[in-house]
Design a protein around this motif. Structure first.
Motif, PDB file in Angstrom:
ATOM      1  N   ALA A 126       0.833  -1.206   0.000  1.00 44.97           N
ATOM      2  CA  ALA A 126       0.000   0.000   0.000  1.00 44.97           C
ATOM      3  C   ALA A 126       0.871   1.261   0.000  1.00 44.97           C
ATOM      4  CB  ALA A 126      -0.908   0.003   1.228  1.00 44.97           C
ATOM      5  N   HIS A 127       2.175   1.076   0.130  1.00 50.79           N
ATOM      6  CA  HIS A 127       3.132   2.194   0.123  1.00 50.79           C
ATOM      7  C   HIS A 127       3.467   2.498  -1.340  1.00 50.79           C
ATOM      8  CE1 HIS A 127       6.160   4.791   1.723  1.00 50.79           C
ATOM      9  NE2 HIS A 127       7.185   4.070   1.285  1.00 50.79           N
ATOM     10  N   PRO A 128       3.024   3.624  -1.874  1.00 47.30           N
ATOM     11  CA  PRO A 128       3.180   3.867  -3.325  1.00 47.30           C
ATOM     12  C   PRO A 128       4.581   3.650  -3.882  1.00 47.30           C
ATOM     13  CG  PRO A 128       1.680   5.479  -2.397  1.00 47.30           C
ATOM     14  CD  PRO A 128       2.229   4.698  -1.237  1.00 47.30           C
ATOM     15  N   PRO A 129       5.663   4.037  -3.188  1.00 48.02           N
ATOM     16  CA  PRO A 129       6.984   3.810  -3.795  1.00 48.02           C
ATOM     17  C   PRO A 129       7.278   2.337  -4.088  1.00 48.02           C
ATOM     18  CG  PRO A 129       7.154   5.400  -2.013  1.00 48.02           C
ATOM     19  CD  PRO A 129       5.762   4.842  -1.951  1.00 48.02           C
ATOM     20  N   VAL A 130       6.676   1.418  -3.347  1.00 48.45           N
ATOM     21  CA  VAL A 130       6.918  -0.007  -3.611  1.00 48.45           C
ATOM     22  C   VAL A 130       6.346  -0.386  -4.976  1.00 48.45           C
ATOM     23  CG1 VAL A 130       6.384  -2.362  -2.848  1.00 48.45           C
ATOM     24  CG2 VAL A 130       6.990  -0.605  -1.163  1.00 48.45           C
ATOM     25  N   LEU A 131       5.099   0.003  -5.212  1.00 50.51           N
ATOM     26  CA  LEU A 131       4.498  -0.332  -6.511  1.00 50.51           C
ATOM     27  C   LEU A 131       5.182   0.424  -7.644  1.00 50.51           C
ATOM     28  CD1 LEU A 131       0.673  -0.608  -5.738  1.00 50.51           C
ATOM     29  CD2 LEU A 131       2.305  -2.415  -6.209  1.00 50.51           C
ATOM     30  N   ARG A 132       5.609   1.649  -7.376  1.00 48.43           N
ATOM     31  CA  ARG A 132       6.322   2.383  -8.426  1.00 48.43           C
ATOM     32  C   ARG A 132       7.633   1.690  -8.764  1.00 48.43           C
ATOM     33  NH1 ARG A 132       4.742   7.255  -5.846  1.00 48.43           N
ATOM     34  NH2 ARG A 132       6.795   7.480  -4.903  1.00 48.43           N
ATOM     35  N   ALA A 133       8.343   1.213  -7.736  1.00 46.57           N
ATOM     36  CA  ALA A 133       9.632   0.543  -7.979  1.00 46.57           C
ATOM     37  C   ALA A 133       9.432  -0.712  -8.833  1.00 46.57           C
ATOM     38  CB  ALA A 133      10.283   0.185  -6.646  1.00 46.57           C
ATOM     39  N   LEU A 134       8.306  -1.371  -8.646  1.00 49.91           N
ATOM     40  CA  LEU A 134       8.029  -2.593  -9.410  1.00 49.91           C
ATOM     41  C   LEU A 134       7.310  -2.314 -10.721  1.00 49.91           C
ATOM     42  CD1 LEU A 134       6.840  -4.914  -6.480  1.00 49.91           C
ATOM     43  CD2 LEU A 134       8.976  -5.087  -7.755  1.00 49.91           C
ATOM     44  N   LYS A 135       7.049  -1.040 -10.984  1.00 53.86           N
ATOM     45  CA  LYS A 135       6.270  -0.633 -12.170  1.00 53.86           C
ATOM     46  C   LYS A 135       4.897  -1.301 -12.173  1.00 53.86           C
ATOM     47  CE  LYS A 135      10.112   0.649 -15.185  1.00 53.86           C
ATOM     48  NZ  LYS A 135      11.137   0.698 -14.146  1.00 53.86           N
ATOM     49  N   LEU A 136       4.293  -1.373 -10.999  1.00 54.77           N
ATOM     50  CA  LEU A 136       2.973  -1.992 -10.865  1.00 54.77           C
ATOM     51  C   LEU A 136       1.947  -1.009 -10.323  1.00 54.77           C
ATOM     52  CD1 LEU A 136       3.978  -5.444  -9.286  1.00 54.77           C
ATOM     53  CD2 LEU A 136       3.246  -5.035 -11.631  1.00 54.77           C
ATOM     54  N   ALA A 137       2.250   0.277 -10.401  1.00 59.48           N
ATOM     55  CA  ALA A 137       1.296   1.264  -9.891  1.00 59.48           C
ATOM     56  C   ALA A 137       0.010   1.206 -10.719  1.00 59.48           C
ATOM     57  CB  ALA A 137       1.905   2.656  -9.957  1.00 59.48           C
ATOM     58  N   PRO A 138      -1.138   1.446 -10.085  1.00 59.90           N
ATOM     59  CA  PRO A 138      -2.408   1.313 -10.819  1.00 59.90           C
ATOM     60  C   PRO A 138      -2.557   2.378 -11.910  1.00 59.90           C
ATOM     61  CG  PRO A 138      -2.774   2.163  -8.606  1.00 59.90           C
ATOM     62  CD  PRO A 138      -1.342   1.759  -8.674  1.00 59.90           C
ATOM     63  N   PHE A 139      -3.237   1.976 -12.947  1.00 57.35           N
ATOM     64  CA  PHE A 139      -3.474   2.882 -14.072  1.00 57.35           C
ATOM     65  C   PHE A 139      -4.369   4.049 -13.654  1.00 57.35           C
ATOM     66  CE2 PHE A 139      -2.937  -1.340 -16.062  1.00 57.35           C
ATOM     67  CZ  PHE A 139      -1.897  -1.068 -16.945  1.00 57.35           C
ATOM     68  N   ALA A 140      -4.167   5.192 -14.291  1.00 59.79           N
ATOM     69  CA  ALA A 140      -5.137   6.288 -14.160  1.00 59.79           C
ATOM     70  C   ALA A 140      -6.335   5.935 -15.043  1.00 59.79           C
ATOM     71  CB  ALA A 140      -4.505   7.602 -14.623  1.00 59.79           C
ATOM     72  N   ILE A 141      -7.507   5.933 -14.452  1.00 58.71           N
ATOM     73  CA  ILE A 141      -8.714   5.561 -15.212  1.00 58.71           C
ATOM     74  C   ILE A 141      -9.815   6.569 -14.893  1.00 58.71           C
ATOM     75  CG2 ILE A 141     -10.573   3.847 -15.422  1.00 58.71           C
ATOM     76  CD1 ILE A 141      -8.477   1.689 -14.677  1.00 58.71           C
ATOM     77  N   ASP A 142     -10.357   7.172 -15.914  1.00 57.92           N
ATOM     78  CA  ASP A 142     -11.556   7.998 -15.738  1.00 57.92           C
ATOM     79  C   ASP A 142     -12.755   7.071 -15.909  1.00 57.92           C
ATOM     80  OD1 ASP A 142     -10.282  10.422 -15.309  1.00 57.92           O
ATOM     81  OD2 ASP A 142      -9.986  10.723 -17.466  1.00 57.92           O
ATOM     82  N   SER A 143     -13.425   6.782 -14.798  1.00 55.68           N
ATOM     83  CA  SER A 143     -14.562   5.859 -14.898  1.00 55.68           C
ATOM     84  C   SER A 143     -15.683   6.509 -15.709  1.00 55.68           C
ATOM     85  CB  SER A 143     -15.088   5.521 -13.494  1.00 55.68           C
ATOM     86  OG  SER A 143     -14.105   4.848 -12.765  1.00 55.68           O
TER      87      SER A 143
END
Lengths: 212, 518
Positions: free
Chosen positions: A145-162
């Protein structure tokens, strides 16, 4: 007489072991002992360095687990508190290597904590493995849940306009009255060509930023 | 209860009420009350409303809008799952989940739609004295649901590498595979099915059948928990319960709904509890809460030499039904990264190194038909959450071992450099098919597997003989002429494939049967 003295001594040790020597807690649900256990386990489970620079300490896992418990029902809160208590004090029965191996988990050195965790994960006792798996699951949820972890893995969630669909005209946000719905039929997203997301596309705003 | 004329109401008189609207006790009378807004309950509600019946659909959870979806796997489970997503069976310990939200499990499942295979339905008919539940009997109902939801195979442009690698591995071995059919329109490959579809492509019940039911005149009460069914001899007369606050479940106003027909669609783990708490209702057969089955799941993570970028692609886009008659189905899988990471072995720096492999990874799983492995759902005091017991039968273990072996074969055929089976008692990593041989040769115990309790069935099973089942094949309770059950609890056995479409087809048939007799 001797048995009585031993009993009083054991009780005194138990009280000191369970209740004293922890820093103040700043959390809603985590006790001082819980917070100390989570922080020390996080440091052992996710040390700093390597391909993912962030550590479990950087990810502030006690704060995450506190949020998780606040969002959980009472029964789950009780079970998690019991789990943390068990891991903190099970060194009495499954000690870490070293002369002080029966100290509380949170009082052990980093190497000793890793050894204890490995002991739980590789135990021939299913229940010990289950406890380890549950603890690691809770810590891992917080670590990711710590954003830098997902960024480091290039797994951050996509920006999506619902897109706006009919249901969005029916349901308000949880806890709000339907009068709070500002959308009308004119806001409905018209049907059109849908394109797949792109791996190099934008990521969600709360996950963007640098890993510094 | 206030009924302000807002856009939550339809021209036909349908409406949805949420927690913030309740300001007094509720006492109403309708033709049909449906308890539970998951796939079966939503279908029954829409069909009966369109057939002109007055329908009240009751859901304990709240409706979720995209702003409410939590990407974080832990918080998502805490908000959308009963018991925070930490429910597990005793006996053979296995986590299993039940959603609490408008739309039920469809909000947080991966939208897989399979028709139950012919050979399974033939077995159901033969072993459970059913005469109208063959595939030809159900085809019109599958078709009606499929057309409404736009069920279709996952298109190639949103498969992503982790799904296509599975196809490649199957092809290399000569195994059949196919794109998974899903109730999805306009998938963009976000891989977020399990935490709520932000692209609104998944046709979960809250955005498909429930709005259609409301358009047709059905009324929906969310945040209402039904706690008892009131019965008198051979008829039920009402359901009673309380308004409950979202997430905390704190009860407030009393609710009493009188109805000519009561349809329970609260799920295989909640419906039997409701019956047991209502004076052991509908249980002259002694089968309420018995025969609990799952599709226990096992999975393997494979690491490939090149990036797989698993965050892109349909959550579950490919499957193989080659081994259905051997007892397992294979499929691809993606979950929030945190959930994916939970299965990696070790701790400390070694664990962090493995995490760094996730962008190169794919997870493929098997769901098993373990018809010998049975359990029980029992009510417990002071809560509607069940006590679940379940035991993996020793004779079902080889099914799981064999499925893991086949998954290993497919991984290495697709070019994986390492597989991580997550099984106790075998090496944590395997680098060749030869190393993976232990998966099928070593004698494993139930506790060696990391099992997932997918789907749940049979706790109010259908049977032609009233002494051996709770409902008949139209879902009507043998003991009570106006009480129907419409969730996967009525399945007489596990269906060998993902059950949602079958539950909806049976519910579609049940709704039309009810309408004919109302």
């Amino acid at each position: 007489m001797i048995l009585g003295l031993l009993g009083v001594g054991a009780l005194g040790y138990a009280v000191i072991r369970v209740a004293f020597g922890y820093p103040e807690s700043r959390y809603q649900s985590l006790t001082r002992a819980d917070a100390a256990l989570v922080a020390s386990a996080a440091e052992a489970m996710y040390p700093a360095g390597g391909a993912i620079p962030s550590s479990g300490t950087d990810a502030d896992l006690p704060a995450y687990l506190d949020r998780f418990l606040v969002a959980s029902v009472a029964r789950i809160r009780i079970l998690v508190h019991l789990l943390l208590f068990l891991v903190e004090h099970a060194t009495l029965f499954f000690p870490a290597p070293g002369w002080n191996g029966r100290s509380r988990f949170s009082a052990l050195s980093a190497d000793q904590r890793v050894a204890v965790l490995d002991g739980w994960s590789e135990s021939s006792l299913f229940v010990r493995r289950l406890v380890f798996t549950t603890l690691r699951a809770l810590l891992t949820l917080g670590y990711f849940a710590h954003p830098p972890v997902l960024r480091a893995l290039k797994l951050a969630p996509f920006a999506i306009d619902s897109p706006v669909v009919e249901a969005d005209l029916l349901y308000p946000r949880i806890g709000e009255h339907p009068d709070s719905i500002r959308l009308t039929r004119a806001d409905l997203t018209p049907p059109g060509e849908v394109t797949p997301l792109r791996l190099d596309g934008p990521i969600r705003a709360d996950f963007s930023g640098s890993n510094e | 209860m206030s009924e302000a004329p807002t856009e939550t109401s339809s021209a036909a008189g349908g409406s949805v009420s949420v927690f913030a609207q309740y300001d007094r006790d509720i006492d109403e009378e309708v033709d049909v009350v449906v308890v539970g807004s998951g796939p079966a309950g939503a279908v029954v509600s829409k069909e009966l409303a369109e057939l002109g019946k007055s329908v009240l659909l009751i859901e304990e959870g709240p409706p979720f809008v995209p702003e409410e979806f939590e990407i974080d796997g832990g918080l998502s489970m805490a908000r959308t799952m009963r018991e925070g997503g930490l429910r597990a069976t005793s006996g053979t310990t296995m986590p299993t989940m039940q959603a609490i939200a408008l739309g039920g499990g469809s909000l947080v499942n991966s939208a897989i739609c399979n028709r139950t295979p012919d050979f399974v339905l033939e077995r159901w008919c033969a072993d459970y004295e059913l005469s109208r539940t063959t595939l030809p009997d159900l085809e019109p109902h599958y078709d009606a649901v499929g057309k409404f939801l736009g069920i279709s195979p996952t298109p190639e442009n949103v498969q992503g590498a982790r799904n296509l690698l599975f196809r490649d591995g199957c092809e290399a071995l000569g195994y059949t595979s196919e794109p998974i059919s899903r109730n999805v329109r306009g998938c963009r490959g976000s891989g977020e099915c399990f935490t709520g579809c932000r692209t609104r492509a998944k046709q979960s019940m809250d955005i498909s059948y429930v709005p259609a039911a409301i358009r047709a005149g059905a009324r929906v009460l969310t945040s209402v928990r039904i706690e008892e069914i009131v019965a008198d001899r051979r008829r039920v007369s009402a359901v009673v319960g309380r308004v409950v606050a979202p997430f905390t479940g704190k009860p407030s106003y009393q609710v009493r709904i009188r109805a000519k027909i009561v349809v329970l669609a609260a799920g295989c783990m909640a419906t039997p509890v409701l019956l047991q708490k209502s004076g052991n209702l509908a249980n002259r057969s002694g089968q309420v809460g018995e025969n609990l089955q799952f599709h226990p799941g096992v999975a393997i993570m494979g690491i490939f030499p090149d990036p797989v970028n698993p965050q892109f692609g349909a959550t579950q886009g490919y499957q193989s039904r080659q081994f259905l008659e051997d007892g397992f189905k294979l499929e691809t899988l993606w979950a929030p990264p945190a959930i994916t990471a939970v299965r990696l072995p070790g701790s400390g720096q070694a664990l962090k190194d493995r995490l760094a492999d996730i962008p190169y990874s794919a997870i493929w799983d098997a769901i098993a038909s373990c018809n010998r492995s049975l359990g029980r759902v029992k009510a417990k005091r002071g809560t509607l959450n069940p006590t679940l017991s379940w035991h993996l039968h020793p004779k079902d273990i080889p099914i799981l071992s064999q499925s893991l072996w086949v998954l290993a074969e497919i991984f290495f055929a697709a070019g994986a450099r390492t597989i991580i089976p997550g099984i106790h008692g075998v090496p944590p990593e395997m680098h060749t098919l030869g190393e993976a041989e232990v998966l099928r040769t070593r004698s494993l115990k139930a506790t060696d597997f990391v099992l997932g309790g997918n789907h749940a069935f049979c706790t109010t099973r259908m049977h032609g003989d009233p002494r051996r089942g709770v409902v008949n094949e139209m879902g009507r309770c043998h003991d009570l002429e106006n009480l129907f059950i419409a969730d996967t609890g009525i399945f007489p056995q596990c269906p060998s494939v993902n059950p949602m479409w079958t539950a909806m087809a049976l519910a579609h048939r049940e709704a039309h049967h009810i309408a004919e007799h109302l």
